[in-house]
Design an enzyme around this catalytic site. Structure first.
Site, PDB file in Angstrom:
ATOM      1  N   TRP A  60       0.841  -1.196   0.000  1.00 42.38           N
ATOM      2  CA  TRP A  60       0.000   0.000   0.000  1.00 42.38           C
ATOM      3  C   TRP A  60       0.879   1.250   0.000  1.00 42.38           C
ATOM      4  O   TRP A  60       0.566   2.251  -0.641  1.00 42.38           O
ATOM      5  CB  TRP A  60      -0.913  -0.032   1.225  1.00 42.38           C
ATOM      6  N   CYS A  61       1.981   1.180   0.724  1.00 42.95           N
ATOM      7  CA  CYS A  61       2.909   2.308   0.819  1.00 42.95           C
ATOM      8  C   CYS A  61       3.984   2.140  -0.259  1.00 42.95           C
ATOM      9  O   CYS A  61       5.050   1.574  -0.011  1.00 42.95           O
ATOM     10  CB  CYS A  61       3.532   2.349   2.213  1.00 42.95           C
ATOM     11  N   ASP A  62       3.709   2.665  -1.449  1.00 41.78           N
ATOM     12  CA  ASP A  62       4.609   2.406  -2.582  1.00 41.78           C
ATOM     13  C   ASP A  62       6.006   2.994  -2.431  1.00 41.78           C
ATOM     14  O   ASP A  62       6.951   2.420  -2.995  1.00 41.78           O
ATOM     15  CB  ASP A  62       3.954   2.868  -3.896  1.00 41.78           C
ATOM     16  N   PRO A  63       6.241   4.117  -1.694  1.00 45.18           N
ATOM     17  CA  PRO A  63       7.632   4.550  -1.547  1.00 45.18           C
ATOM     18  C   PRO A  63       8.441   3.722  -0.548  1.00 45.18           C
ATOM     19  O   PRO A  63       9.612   4.026  -0.303  1.00 45.18           O
ATOM     20  CB  PRO A  63       7.511   6.008  -1.084  1.00 45.18           C
ATOM     21  N   MET A  64       7.856   2.673   0.015  1.00 44.04           N
ATOM     22  CA  MET A  64       8.615   1.719   0.829  1.00 44.04           C
ATOM     23  C   MET A  64       9.219   0.681  -0.135  1.00 44.04           C
ATOM     24  O   MET A  64       8.966  -0.513  -0.056  1.00 44.04           O
ATOM     25  CB  MET A  64       7.670   1.059   1.853  1.00 44.04           C
TER      26      MET A  64
END
Length: 251
Positions: free
Chosen positions: A39-43
């Protein structure tokens, strides 16, 4: 039909294939691979080598299985009892694995990197606690009563602000190579510890599901801008923004 095939399939088949894809993308512990972001794409550096796993995606998978079972039981005549049994068992297994590998004593960790480092834990100076694993542990049924109260206390203590609940805390102030682009963003901005309203909505919904109605409503009201607080929030009362600035206790 699919994007790469003109042959149509039922909605049921689409969903079952989606679930099969989720269940296949897990490691030896039964945890979901994060690959280059969930869900957290910059991770994007947690699992780029193909080993890192996500507590959120694992919990979301368990929740998806439970949701589909409820839908199938209520609305689909003669749905496969074998599939229902399998989905329910796997959901329990995933929740068990999350409790085994991610519970940090007072809250759930956010993930395990390619190199085996668990992050989002009490020993982290930055990114110590993330909101999403706590919300989805409530939704998936992973968190028992004792864990629920512990998590709620820690969210109140570390993440709650006058503007809503922060996505993580403390915000990262320097690049962390094994987490990725998230940590390059300014502290309190976007995914790096803002009051990120999408994550806040997940949490509000999870609170309603466990009967914490007053707390859920209070957080929902914080999220919605009004004429009386629009100067302070910097948001006209015409829509809910993506986020409000965070890093509240740092700045």
């Amino acid at each position: 039909p699919f994007i790469d095939s003109p042959i149509p399939e039922s909605v049921i088949t689409h969903i079952e294939r989606g679930l099969a894809r989720l269940l296949a993308a897990r490691d030896f512990r039964g945890l979901s691979f994060i690959e280059q972001g969930d869900w957290c794409d910059p991770m994007n550096m947690v699992g780029h080598k193909g080993k890192g796993v996500s507590s959120w995606l694992s919990l979301a998978t368990a929740y998806a299985l439970n949701c589909w079972c409820k839908i199938a039981e209520q609305y689909i005549d003669n749905y496969s009892s074998e599939k229902l049994t399998e989905y329910k068992l796997v959901s329990v297994e995933i929740n068990k694995a999350v409790n085994q590998y991610f519970w940090d004593g007072s809250w759930y960790a956010r993930g395990i990197t390619d190199d085996g480092t668990v992050f989002g834990v009490k020993d982290d100076d930055e990114g110590r606690i993330y909101l999403n694993p706590q919300s989805w542990a409530l939704l998936s049924g992973a968190a028992g009563t004792a864990k629920k109260f512990s998590m709620l206390n820690e969210i109140e203590r570390q993440l709650n602000t006058p503007f809503g609940v922060m996505m993580l805390a403390p915000s990262y102030t320097k690049m962390r190579e094994d987490i990725g682009r998230l940590t390059q963003k300014h502290p309190g901005v976007a995914e790096n510890g803002s009051v990120y309203n999408h994550a806040g909505a997940f949490y509000v919904y999870s609170l309603y599901q466990i009967g914490e109605y007053n707390q859920a409503f209070q957080l929902l009201r914080k999220m919605i801008p009004t004429e009386s607080d629009m100067i302070k929030k910097g948001q006209l009362p015409v829509y809910i923004p993506n986020y409000y600035r965070g890093a509240y206790y740092q700045y």
